[in-house]
Design an enzyme around this catalytic site. Structure first.
Site, PDB file in Angstrom:
ATOM      1  NE  ARG A  77      46.191  41.395  52.338  1.00 40.68           N
ATOM      2  CZ  ARG A  77      46.262  42.050  51.294  1.00 40.68           C
ATOM      3  NH1 ARG A  77      44.888  41.823  50.765  1.00 40.68           N
ATOM      4  NH2 ARG A  77      47.145  42.809  50.678  1.00 40.68           N
ATOM      5  CG  HIS A 121      46.577  48.045  50.506  1.00 38.84           C
ATOM      6  ND1 HIS A 121      46.010  46.828  50.456  1.00 38.84           N
ATOM      7  CD2 HIS A 121      45.818  48.408  49.229  1.00 38.84           C
ATOM      8  CE1 HIS A 121      44.988  46.387  49.583  1.00 38.84           C
ATOM      9  NE2 HIS A 121      45.052  47.521  48.797  1.00 38.84           N
ATOM     10  CD  GLU A 166      46.270  44.100  43.994  1.00 36.98           C
ATOM     11  OE1 GLU A 166      46.027  45.034  43.474  1.00 36.98           O
ATOM     12  OE2 GLU A 166      45.260  43.266  44.075  1.00 36.98           O
ATOM     13  CG  ASN A 300      45.396  40.324  46.417  1.00 38.54           C
ATOM     14  OD1 ASN A 300      45.345  39.555  47.217  1.00 38.54           O
ATOM     15  ND2 ASN A 300      45.835  41.666  46.351  1.00 38.54           N
ATOM     16  CE1 TYR A 302      38.830  41.466  43.914  1.00 34.91           C
ATOM     17  CE2 TYR A 302      41.349  41.725  43.917  1.00 34.91           C
ATOM     18  CZ  TYR A 302      40.157  41.876  44.362  1.00 34.91           C
ATOM     19  OH  TYR A 302      40.494  42.140  45.737  1.00 34.91           O
ATOM     20  CD  GLU A 356      43.046  42.733  47.913  1.00 38.22           C
ATOM     21  OE1 GLU A 356      42.402  43.105  46.805  1.00 38.22           O
ATOM     22  OE2 GLU A 356      43.925  43.489  48.368  1.00 38.22           O
TER      23      GLU A 356
HETATM   24  C1  FCB Z   1      42.841  45.410  44.522  1.00 41.68           C
HETATM   25  C2  FCB Z   1      43.205  46.200  45.894  1.00 41.68           C
HETATM   26  C3  FCB Z   1      42.216  46.441  46.653  1.00 41.68           C
HETATM   27  C4  FCB Z   1      41.012  46.677  46.003  1.00 41.68           C
HETATM   28  C5  FCB Z   1      40.547  45.455  44.837  1.00 41.68           C
HETATM   29  C6  FCB Z   1      39.202  45.549  44.450  1.00 41.68           C
HETATM   30  O1  FCB Z   1      43.689  45.641  43.531  1.00 41.68           O
HETATM   31  O2  FCB Z   1      44.344  45.436  46.370  1.00 41.68           O
HETATM   32  O3  FCB Z   1      42.764  47.359  47.161  1.00 41.68           O
HETATM   33  O4  FCB Z   1      40.922  47.921  45.397  1.00 41.68           O
HETATM   34  O5  FCB Z   1      41.563  45.482  44.095  1.00 41.68           O
END
Ligand code: FCB
Length: 453
Positions: A77, A121, A166, A300, A302, A356
């Site tokens: 990607r 992006h 995002e 995404n 985290y 992500e």
């Molecule tokens: C996300 C972004 C990516 C990167 C990660 C850590 O928010 O999409 O570009 O910065 O975080």
């Protein structure tokens, strides 16, 4: 941790984005973007750096594709830089820019790696920012035209399209908190930008369908499941609902339900940020445009949000690399499963992909130029374990893209935060696969997540 298999044909991949890796060497027709401009403002990027060289991927892409191939990635990607294609944001195109992506994609295809192309992006052409950027409704139409042009040019090679990465970050970090380009601190601008980004998603989806009816297309949202610090405590519960509304539902509802959440409409009204025009920037028909049928939702993931006071023990835990990453983000792998279960219930999609997931930690080169990154490796193992569990529940989670294949320009953190599976020595542009890369390679080959702890 028990060994768990992933479904057959599970899509294993890694992700990147244009501004974070390509570099912007002059003379190839690329126009400036809002991130070039933001980097030029003193104090915006922690280490004072910029995207001029980054990972020099624009010149070294063959090496990077080889790294993906060696890892066994089935998919990659990456994003197309709008200002490389249309230096002024609209109008005249730059053949050198489109040619770069053709060469990159040909290299991927030759190695059996499926390209997943993100159209936006965050590197908006500066020329469009001068006309109001995402605050201006016209930008949504400019994006749709740009998307159509890219699809026309690349549809013979690409079947997987992601309109946006995002929108929350574009709206909130770019326009409300000012941490990202264009650096505004204006809550109304954030709402307008969110709406225009979402509108542009819908418009672009229509163009993609018309030009590439057999392609798979969708959007990537960053989603953070939210929890009350003290379950049952009314203030915390309420704050968790609000956080969920601002972070997740404000984007999920329009995309899946053609509406904005009522409680959040009231909330923003109560904050008094709307001005005399009220919600006029949302025009009739916009929501049905936004809610185009998607082939998949990109997620995404985290971390999570915890609302309310968690007490001093939690503050102290922030230095613990087993509980918090180098970004200060809490490690909460269960959140991935909670999130997917909730999505499957409230926002059913044909398919979900983790587009992500990954962690930044300080990496240190050993004397023999190796990177041992046990914390990052553990982060991946714990999250992939959850991914396997989600799949086993029958939720259509069909793939996983690690963020990121390379260390790269981490926005306002410059080059200080390393998210790569591959270490980049920025002085020499040497690439050094980390221990996490080698582990993931084995996991992909086995199609199984196994214990490493
Ligand atoms: C996300 C972004 C990516 C990167 C990660 C850590 O928010 O999409 O570009 O910065 O975080």
């Amino acid at each position: 941790m028990q060994e768990r298999s992933l479904p057959k044909n599970f899509v294993w991949g890694a992700a990147s984005s244009s501004f974070q890796i390509e570099g912007t060497i002059p003379g190839d027709g690329r126009g400036p973007s809002i991130w070039d401009d933001f980097c030029a403002q003193p104090g915006k990027i922690i280490d004072g750096s910029n995207g001029t060289l980054a990972c020099d991927h624009y010149r070294l892409f063959r090496r990077d594709v080889q790294l993906l191939a060696d890892m066994g990635a089935k998919a990659y990607r990456f994003s197309v830089a709008w200002p490389r294609i249309l230096p002024e944001g609209r109008g005249a195109s730059n053949p050198i820019g489109i040619d770069f992506y053709k060469r990159l994609i040909d290299e991927l295809l030759q190695k059996g790696i499926t390209p997943w192309v993100t159209l936006y992006h965050w590197d908006l052409p500066s020329a469009l920012e001068k006309q109001g950027g995402w605050r201006n409704r016209d930008t949504a139409y400019a994006f749709a035209d740009y998307a159509a042009y890219v699809v026309e040019q690349l549809r013979d090679r690409v079947d997987h399209w992601i309109t946006h990465n995002e929108p929350w970050c574009v709206a909130v970090l770019g326009h409300r908190t000012g941490e990202h380009a264009p650096g505004l601190k204006d809550p109304l601008a954030a709402l307008q930008s969110a709406h225009h980004v979402l509108l542009s998603h819908g418009l672009a989806m229509q163009r993609i369908r018309a030009l590439a009816p057999d392609a798979q297309a969708g959007i990537t949202l960053n989603l953070n499941p939210s929890y009350p610090a003290t379950p049952g405590k009314p203030e915390d519960e309420e704050a968790a609902v609000l956080f969920d509304g601002d972070f997740n539902r404000w984007y999920l509802d329009p995309v899946f339900r053609a509406s904005y959440p009522q409680d959040m409409i009231k909330h923003y009204e109560k904050q008094g940020i709307l001005g005399h025009q009220g919600w006029n920037f949302i025009q009739s028909g916009d929501l049905s445009t936004i809610a185009q049928p998607n082939d998949f939702l990109g997620v995404n993931f985290y971390s999570r949000g915890v609302m309310g006071d968690r007490g001093p023990a939690e503050e102290a835990a922030k230095a613990d690399p087993l509980r918090y990453t180098g970004m200060g983000w809490e490690i909460y792998p269960d959140g991935l499963q909670d999130l997917l279960v909730r999505l499957a219930k409230d926002y059913p999609a044909k398919a979900y992909y983790i587009t992500e997931n990954g962690a930044a930690y300080d990496d240190h080169l050993t004397a023999d130029r190796q990177i041992h990154d046990p914390h990052r490796l553990r982060y991946y193992a714990l999250h992939l374990d959850q991914v396997a569990q989600v799949c086993a529940r029958g939720i259509p989670l069909k793939g996983y893209f690690a963020w990121s294949i390379l260390d790269n320009f981490e926005w306002a953190f410059g080059y200080e935060k390393r998210f790569g599976l591959v270490y980049v020595d920025y002085a020499t542009q040497e690439r050094i696969p980390k221990a996490s890369y080698k582990w993931l390679k084995e996991v992909i080959a086995a199609n199984k997540v196994f214990d490493v702890l």
